[in-house]
Design a protein around this motif. Structure first.
Motif, PDB file in Angstrom:
ATOM      1  N   ARG A  15       0.903  -0.993   0.338  1.00 45.41           N
ATOM      2  CA  ARG A  15       0.229   0.329   0.195  1.00 45.41           C
ATOM      3  C   ARG A  15       0.785   1.687   0.306  1.00 45.41           C
ATOM      4  O   ARG A  15       1.702   1.571   1.018  1.00 45.41           O
ATOM      5  N   PHE A  19      -2.088   6.172   0.636  1.00 47.48           N
ATOM      6  CA  PHE A  19      -2.814   6.095   1.090  1.00 47.48           C
ATOM      7  C   PHE A  19      -2.966   6.065   2.547  1.00 47.48           C
ATOM      8  O   PHE A  19      -2.551   5.845   3.073  1.00 47.48           O
ATOM      9  N   THR A  20      -4.795   6.605   2.809  1.00 44.01           N
ATOM     10  CA  THR A  20      -4.841   6.178   4.403  1.00 44.01           C
ATOM     11  C   THR A  20      -5.280   4.255   4.161  1.00 44.01           C
ATOM     12  O   THR A  20      -5.706   3.559   2.784  1.00 44.01           O
ATOM     13  N   SER A  23     -10.415   0.773   2.993  1.00 41.17           N
ATOM     14  CA  SER A  23     -11.125  -0.242   2.240  1.00 41.17           C
ATOM     15  C   SER A  23     -12.377   1.409   1.203  1.00 41.17           C
ATOM     16  O   SER A  23     -12.611   1.937   2.129  1.00 41.17           O
ATOM     17  N   THR A  24     -11.831   1.180   0.230  1.00 46.49           N
ATOM     18  CA  THR A  24     -13.088   2.076  -1.049  1.00 46.49           C
ATOM     19  C   THR A  24     -14.323   1.707  -1.128  1.00 46.49           C
ATOM     20  O   THR A  24     -14.420   1.019  -0.898  1.00 46.49           O
ATOM     21  N   GLY A  33      -9.951   2.983  -8.353  1.00 47.53           N
ATOM     22  CA  GLY A  33      -8.873   2.185  -7.342  1.00 47.53           C
ATOM     23  C   GLY A  33      -7.853   3.121  -7.994  1.00 47.53           C
ATOM     24  O   GLY A  33      -6.644   2.944  -7.963  1.00 47.53           O
ATOM     25  N   HIS A  36      -6.410   5.980  -8.281  1.00 49.27           N
ATOM     26  CA  HIS A  36      -6.078   6.970  -7.404  1.00 49.27           C
ATOM     27  C   HIS A  36      -4.684   6.077  -6.769  1.00 49.27           C
ATOM     28  O   HIS A  36      -3.664   6.230  -6.287  1.00 49.27           O
ATOM     29  N   ARG A  37      -4.225   4.635  -7.247  1.00 51.34           N
ATOM     30  CA  ARG A  37      -3.065   4.010  -6.366  1.00 51.34           C
ATOM     31  C   ARG A  37      -2.166   4.905  -8.100  1.00 51.34           C
ATOM     32  O   ARG A  37      -0.503   4.916  -6.421  1.00 51.34           O
ATOM     33  N   ASN A  66     -11.104  10.595   1.126  1.00 50.01           N
ATOM     34  CA  ASN A  66     -10.933   9.346   2.740  1.00 50.01           C
ATOM     35  C   ASN A  66      -9.874   8.700   2.049  1.00 50.01           C
ATOM     36  O   ASN A  66      -9.053   7.750   3.409  1.00 50.01           O
ATOM     37  N   TYR A  67      -9.693   8.557   0.945  1.00 54.07           N
ATOM     38  CA  TYR A  67      -8.044   7.493   0.442  1.00 54.07           C
ATOM     39  C   TYR A  67      -5.988   7.823   0.711  1.00 54.07           C
ATOM     40  O   TYR A  67      -5.790   7.178   0.541  1.00 54.07           O
TER      41      TYR A  67
END
Lengths: 260, 369
Positions: A15, A19-20, A23-24, A33, A36-37, A66-67
């Motif tokens: 991870r 990232f936090t 879970s998304t 996803g 984001h990554r 949040n992510y």
């Protein structure tokens, strides 16, 4: 499994620190996803986590804040580039990026994105184009393909009545203020690698103060397209790329000199 | 410092700079454009941020972004432009970040005209974006007061983490008067514990007006109500003139209040015991002082440059204990002191009704002219 093998130096996948640990909320098969990554990996690589302020949109990625383990604000629908302008103008040494979908950026936020690019705001925009409104349940977007069925174009987008899809990257690339504008796709590993490099280049553009940067990412929406995740990836290749060709639409001379 | 002859719009702009304004985002609209023009020159020369936005919609969202970093930020506009900012104002309020906004009001509705008006009272005080949220609304009646309230508005916005709006009108914005500007304050960028300015050596922060779980939104709304009650308790401001022995009380804010003062002075010379209450904060509204006056006054005259918006707040305070009359000019018209004097004389010489609708009676008098 031999516990001796599980060591940091052996890790090939983990991870990203940006990232936090949550879970998304994204649907199975959605490429948010992945997008984001790529951002999180780039922030890690460039060690920008503590300098970055993200601007989340309205749409499926409304909870993007949040992510990412960075400061984040949540904009009104379409206004992320304006909000990012406000932040960047008072904190020019921070890294400011927006994350926007096609409804947010190309419909309600058309004025804000065009003028942010026109002013050459030194911000980075990650534009996720999946040709549909996801959050509200599959309505026609400005990027919906001709003939594509959505809940608000139930017989398929009729260009006579509903017009044509907008090619944002091509339009924005015409602006003198834009330093780096490219379109990539997230439908297979090779393209994801290219997308990663583009995201990195976009943030490098901002770090160097070389003007507005945007990476458009062709993405999937299996839920609202009504097909499986695997079919969705194929659909991007078969139907979206012919309308939204991949490529570099603006790479200013200074950005062209960036070596990653 | 010395007094200088200065235009209201320029005075408010310069007062904001001296109060520590770090960023301004706006869009040209008459009759407030001198604010934007003054800051277009002034802020860049001080190394501070100025952007002429593509619209009022973009401007207020730029303000929103800058406010999230914790700097002193403002915008200004006039009525139609402020309408366009309503969405952003609601988001700013819901995120509980401090913002100052100046509305140099003009005649409306719609495109209306560019003459002075006060017809955005309800929008500012009772409306102003969707949802429940506290807002401080200040109404200057002179260039000096516009300067002083601009400075105060930044402190108020920060103290309560809310939107503070100055409602001036075209008169205040365009008028030149002798006034004294404050000394330049050194920039004091506070490290607010809520600001999103990069998570350097601290846990990251999120600023948002979204509370997807209704119980959390309710908690946030109740917190804002608590803030509002604090504002109500601490920040009511008004000015009284000739009130101690007044049989009749004129109530007016901003320019209408100032013109009413001329009428009240003349009426006093004629032996009519009349006073003036001029709310400076129209939100929070000075209910308590009106409540006290309602127990002893023989009648109230509300005078506004609209069709009776603050009137309803006065009626709420008076609670039917005394007659409340109304005199307004609307659509960009400004009353002469003589018009208000006539209303005072009428009140002093005729029997007033406790039950008549003051707006209907006013309309009938206007149409009979």
């Amino acid at each position: 499994m031999n516990p001796e093998i599980i060591k940091p130096e052996n890790a090939v996948y983990c991870r990203p620190a940006s990232f936090t640990e949550v879970s998304t909320h994204y649907c199975p098969g959605c490429t948010h996803g992945t997008a984001h990554r790529l951002i999180a990996e780039v922030l890690d690589e460039m060690m920008l986590k503590e300098k970055t302020i993200g601007v989340a949109p309205v749409g499926c990625s409304v909870f993007a804040y949040n992510y990412f383990d960075t400061d984040f604000v949540e904009a009104a629908h379409g206004r992320a580039p304006a909000m990012a302008t406000g932040i960047k103008r008072v904190l020019p040494d921070r890294i400011v990026f927006t994350y926007q979908g096609d409804g947010d950026l190309a419909s309600i936020g058309m004025a804000e994105i065009m003028h942010a690019a026109g002013r050459g705001e030194n911000i980075t925009v990650i534009f996720v184009n999946n040709a549909i409104y996801g959050m509200t349940g599959g309505q026609m977007a400005p990027t919906t393909l001709p003939g594509q069925k959505t809940t608000s174009s139930p017989l398929g987008r009729d260009v006579e009545l509903q017009g044509y899809p907008l090619r944002m990257s091509e339009m924005i690339a015409k602006m003198d203020g834009a330093g780096y504008v490219v379109r990539r796709s997230l439908h297979d590993p090779a393209n994801i690698r290219k997308a990663k490099k583009a995201v990195r280049t976009a943030f490098e553009t901002q770090v160097r103060g070389l003007g507005f940067s945007m990476v458009e990412l062709l993405s999937t929406c299996p839920t609202n397209w009504g097909i499986t995740p695997v079919e969705s990836l194929q659909w991007v290749e078969d139907h979206m790329i012919p309308v939204f060709p991949l490529g570099d639409f603006k790479v200013s001379a200074a950005v062209g000199d960036i070596r990653i | 410092m010395t007094r200088e002859l200065i235009k209201g719009n320029v005075a408010m702009a310069e007062a904001a700079v001296r109060a520590g304004l770090e960023a301004y985002f706006g869009y040209p609209i008459t009759p407030q454009t001198e604010i934007l023009e003054h800051l277009a020159r002034r802020l860049p020369e001080l190394g501070r941020a100025f952007v002429q936005a593509e619209s009022e919609v973009a401007a207020i969202n730029m303000v929103y972004g800058a406010a999230c970093t914790g700097v002193r930020v403002m915008s200004s506009s006039s009525s139609p432009g402020v309408s366009l900012m309503m969405e952003g104002i609601s988001y700013i309020a819901g995120t509980e970040v401090p913002v100052v906004l100046i509305n140099v009001m003009r005649g409306g509705p719609g495109l209306g005209n560019i003459a002075p008006a006060q017809s955005d009272y309800n929008q500012a005080v009772h409306g102003g974006g969707h949802g429940d949220f506290p807002r401080i609304v200040l109404a200057p009646a002179s260039v000096q007061e516009a300067i002083d309230l601009t400075v105060a508005s930044f402190d108020l916005a920060e103290k309560y983490r809310c939107v503070t709006m100055l409602i001036a009108d075209g008169n205040i914005g365009q008028m030149m008067e002798p006034a004294e500007l404050p000394e330049m304050r050194p920039l004091l960028r506070k490290d607010w514990p809520w600001a999103t300015n990069g998570a350097l050596g601290r846990p990251r922060r999120i600023l948002s007006s979204i509370y997807i779980d209704p119980p959390a939104e309710e908690v946030a709304n109740l917190r804002m109500l608590k803030t509002w009650l604090e504002i109500q308790k601490n920040e009511v401001r008004y000015k009284e003139y000739f009130i101690e022995d007044a049989d009749f009380v004129v109530v007016g804010f901003g320019t209408a209040g100032r013109i009413a003062l001329s009428a009240v002075r003349t009426a006093r010379q004629q032996g009519i015991k009349v006073g003036l209450l001029r709310p400076i904060t129209v939100s929070p509204f000075p209910f308590a002082v009106l409540d006290e006056l309602a127990s002893r006054a023989q009648g109230f005259l509300v005078t506004e440059m609209n069709m009776g918006q603050m009137l309803q707040d006065v009626q709420l305070a008076v609670k039917g204990r005394a007659p409340v009359e109304f005199y307004g000019r609307t659509g960009g018209m400004v009353p002469f002191p003589g018009e208000i004097l006539k209303e005072i004389q009428r009140m002093a010489t005729t029997k007033l009704s406790l039950t008549a609708d003051p707006r209907q009676a006013w309309l009938e008098r206007m149409l009979a002219k």
